[in-house]
Design a protein around this motif. Structure first.
Motif, short mmCIF file in Angstrom:
data_model
loop_
_atom_site.label_atom_id
_atom_site.label_comp_id
_atom_site.label_asym_id
_atom_site.label_seq_id
_atom_site.Cartn_x
_atom_site.Cartn_y
_atom_site.Cartn_z
N LEU A 84 0.87 -1.32 -0.17
CA LEU A 84 0.16 0.08 0.04
C LEU A 84 0.86 1.37 0.09
O LEU A 84 0.57 2.41 -0.71
CB LEU A 84 -0.80 -0.06 1.09
CG LEU A 84 -2.20 -0.99 1.18
CD1 LEU A 84 -2.78 -1.26 2.60
CD2 LEU A 84 -3.17 -0.56 0.17
N PHE A 85 1.95 1.07 0.64
CA PHE A 85 2.92 2.44 0.89
C PHE A 85 3.82 2.44 -0.46
O PHE A 85 4.04 3.87 -0.75
CB PHE A 85 3.60 2.14 2.18
CG PHE A 85 3.11 2.49 3.35
CD1 PHE A 85 2.12 3.52 3.61
CD2 PHE A 85 3.48 1.86 4.40
CE1 PHE A 85 1.42 3.88 4.78
CE2 PHE A 85 2.79 1.92 5.57
CZ PHE A 85 2.03 2.91 5.89
N THR A 86 3.94 1.40 -1.29
CA THR A 86 4.61 1.83 -2.57
C THR A 86 3.70 1.87 -3.60
O THR A 86 4.02 2.37 -4.81
CB THR A 86 5.38 0.75 -2.81
OG1 THR A 86 4.85 -0.60 -2.60
CG2 THR A 86 6.79 0.38 -1.80
N VAL A 110 1.18 4.04 -9.22
CA VAL A 110 0.09 4.94 -9.84
C VAL A 110 0.60 6.06 -10.44
O VAL A 110 0.39 6.50 -11.57
CB VAL A 110 -0.98 5.25 -8.60
CG1 VAL A 110 -2.03 6.24 -9.31
CG2 VAL A 110 -1.54 4.10 -8.18
N HIS A 111 1.38 6.83 -10.05
CA HIS A 111 2.13 7.93 -10.48
C HIS A 111 2.75 7.54 -11.88
O HIS A 111 2.72 8.15 -12.81
CB HIS A 111 3.19 8.53 -9.54
CG HIS A 111 3.57 9.82 -10.10
ND1 HIS A 111 4.97 9.69 -10.88
CD2 HIS A 111 3.36 10.90 -10.26
CE1 HIS A 111 5.42 10.95 -11.24
NE2 HIS A 111 4.41 11.86 -10.90
N ARG A 112 3.60 6.46 -11.66
CA ARG A 112 4.37 6.02 -12.91
C ARG A 112 3.53 5.76 -13.98
O ARG A 112 3.77 5.69 -15.04
CB ARG A 112 5.17 4.81 -12.62
CG ARG A 112 6.15 4.04 -13.65
CD ARG A 112 7.13 5.06 -14.24
NE ARG A 112 7.41 6.21 -13.80
CZ ARG A 112 7.68 7.31 -14.17
NH1 ARG A 112 7.69 7.66 -15.55
NH2 ARG A 112 8.29 8.56 -13.60
N SER A 113 2.29 4.96 -13.85
CA SER A 113 1.41 4.64 -14.97
C SER A 113 0.58 5.72 -15.34
O SER A 113 0.23 5.57 -16.50
CB SER A 113 0.45 3.44 -14.38
OG SER A 113 -0.31 4.05 -13.55
N LEU A 114 0.44 6.89 -14.59
CA LEU A 114 -0.35 8.11 -15.14
C LEU A 114 0.51 8.87 -15.28
O LEU A 114 0.07 10.20 -15.65
CB LEU A 114 -1.37 8.22 -14.02
CG LEU A 114 -2.57 7.16 -13.85
CD1 LEU A 114 -3.43 7.76 -12.69
CD2 LEU A 114 -3.22 6.95 -15.00
N PHE A 115 1.98 8.94 -15.49
CA PHE A 115 2.75 10.06 -15.65
C PHE A 115 2.46 10.71 -16.76
O PHE A 115 2.31 10.12 -17.91
CB PHE A 115 4.24 9.45 -15.45
CG PHE A 115 5.17 10.80 -15.58
CD1 PHE A 115 5.48 11.76 -14.58
CD2 PHE A 115 5.96 10.90 -16.78
CE1 PHE A 115 6.53 12.53 -14.76
CE2 PHE A 115 7.04 11.90 -16.97
CZ PHE A 115 7.02 12.72 -15.77
N PRO A 136 -4.12 15.82 -9.85
CA PRO A 136 -4.79 15.74 -8.51
C PRO A 136 -5.62 14.27 -8.46
O PRO A 136 -5.91 14.09 -7.46
CB PRO A 136 -6.00 16.71 -8.97
CG PRO A 136 -5.19 17.75 -10.01
CD PRO A 136 -4.30 16.59 -10.76
N ARG A 137 -5.92 13.53 -9.36
CA ARG A 137 -6.52 12.29 -9.35
C ARG A 137 -5.44 11.13 -8.52
O ARG A 137 -5.73 10.51 -7.59
CB ARG A 137 -6.84 11.73 -10.63
CG ARG A 137 -7.81 10.40 -10.40
CD ARG A 137 -8.19 9.79 -11.63
NE ARG A 137 -7.79 11.04 -12.62
CZ ARG A 137 -7.72 10.59 -13.92
NH1 ARG A 137 -8.42 9.46 -14.49
NH2 ARG A 137 -7.50 11.50 -14.98
N ILE A 138 -4.02 11.51 -8.94
CA ILE A 138 -3.04 10.59 -8.34
C ILE A 138 -2.94 11.01 -6.82
O ILE A 138 -2.79 10.08 -6.14
CB ILE A 138 -1.60 10.92 -9.01
CG1 ILE A 138 -1.67 10.39 -10.56
CG2 ILE A 138 -0.69 10.16 -8.09
CD1 ILE A 138 -0.70 10.73 -11.46
#
Length: 196
Positions: A82-84, A89-94, A100-102
């Protein structure tokens, strides 16, 4: 975790002079700083739990102690995941203008991670004190761990938030700093001497 991005609430500090994307960048940076602290603790706990299975004393554990060990190990793994997850998420939506969603998703993931971590800590205390002192001592120490973590991680932030409610209630809207205790840099919109 990160500050609320919703509508201002009475008594909130004046808004920062930043765009929603700048706010999302700042909030994500703050979440990552928080996760660095918690991840270190989870990694230490996980390493400790992994080494327990290879000690000489491990085969002598009873069924309850083994179940506690396995459950605590799995909770530590879930907490680490959960902490990683915000990084994944950031990497996949970069680059997709989804910051804001991230931030919202990352904040929730980190919150769930903290809840799971409380139980992993309580389980590890239960196991160690059970082996060292006895089952009753382990249960008491584990319950104490739950109470301390709930107090420091749950109740204390609520009390601090409540204590700071009146800081921005004066007529001028000024206070001691920004929404996170830092005085915003630059003039606020509508301040004297600032063009519109």
């Amino acid at each position: 975790m990160a500050e609320n991005n919703g509508a201002p609430i009475a008594g909130d500090p004046p808004p920062r002079n930043e765009t929603s994307f700048e706010r999302a960048d700042r909030n994500f940076s703050e979440i990552l700083q928080e996760l660095r602290v918690t991840q270190a603790g989870v990694q230490i706990l996980f390493a400790f739990l992994l080494t327990l299975a290879f000690t000489e004393r491990f085969p002598s554990l009873d069924t309850v102690q083994r179940a506690t060990y396995v459950t605590t190990l799995l909770l530590a793994v879930l907490s680490a995941a959960l902490f990683t997850a915000p990084a994944a998420v950031h990497r996949s939506l970069f680059g997709q203008h989804s910051k804001p969603r991230i931030v919202r998703v990352s904040s929730r993931l980190a919150g769930f991670g903290m809840v799971v971590l409380v139980f992993a800590l309580a389980g590890s205390v239960l196991l160690v004190v059970d082996v060292a002192v006895g089952r009753t001592g382990g249960i008491i120490a584990s319950a104490g761990t739950l109470v301390v973590c709930a107090g420091l991680w749950g109740l204390l932030p609520v009390l601090v938030r409540g204590a700071g409610k009146g800081e921005y209630d004066d007529d001028t809207g000024s206070g001691t700093g920004g929404s996170d205790g830092v005085t915003p840099s630059g003039p606020r919109p509508g301040a004297p001497g600032q063009g519109r």
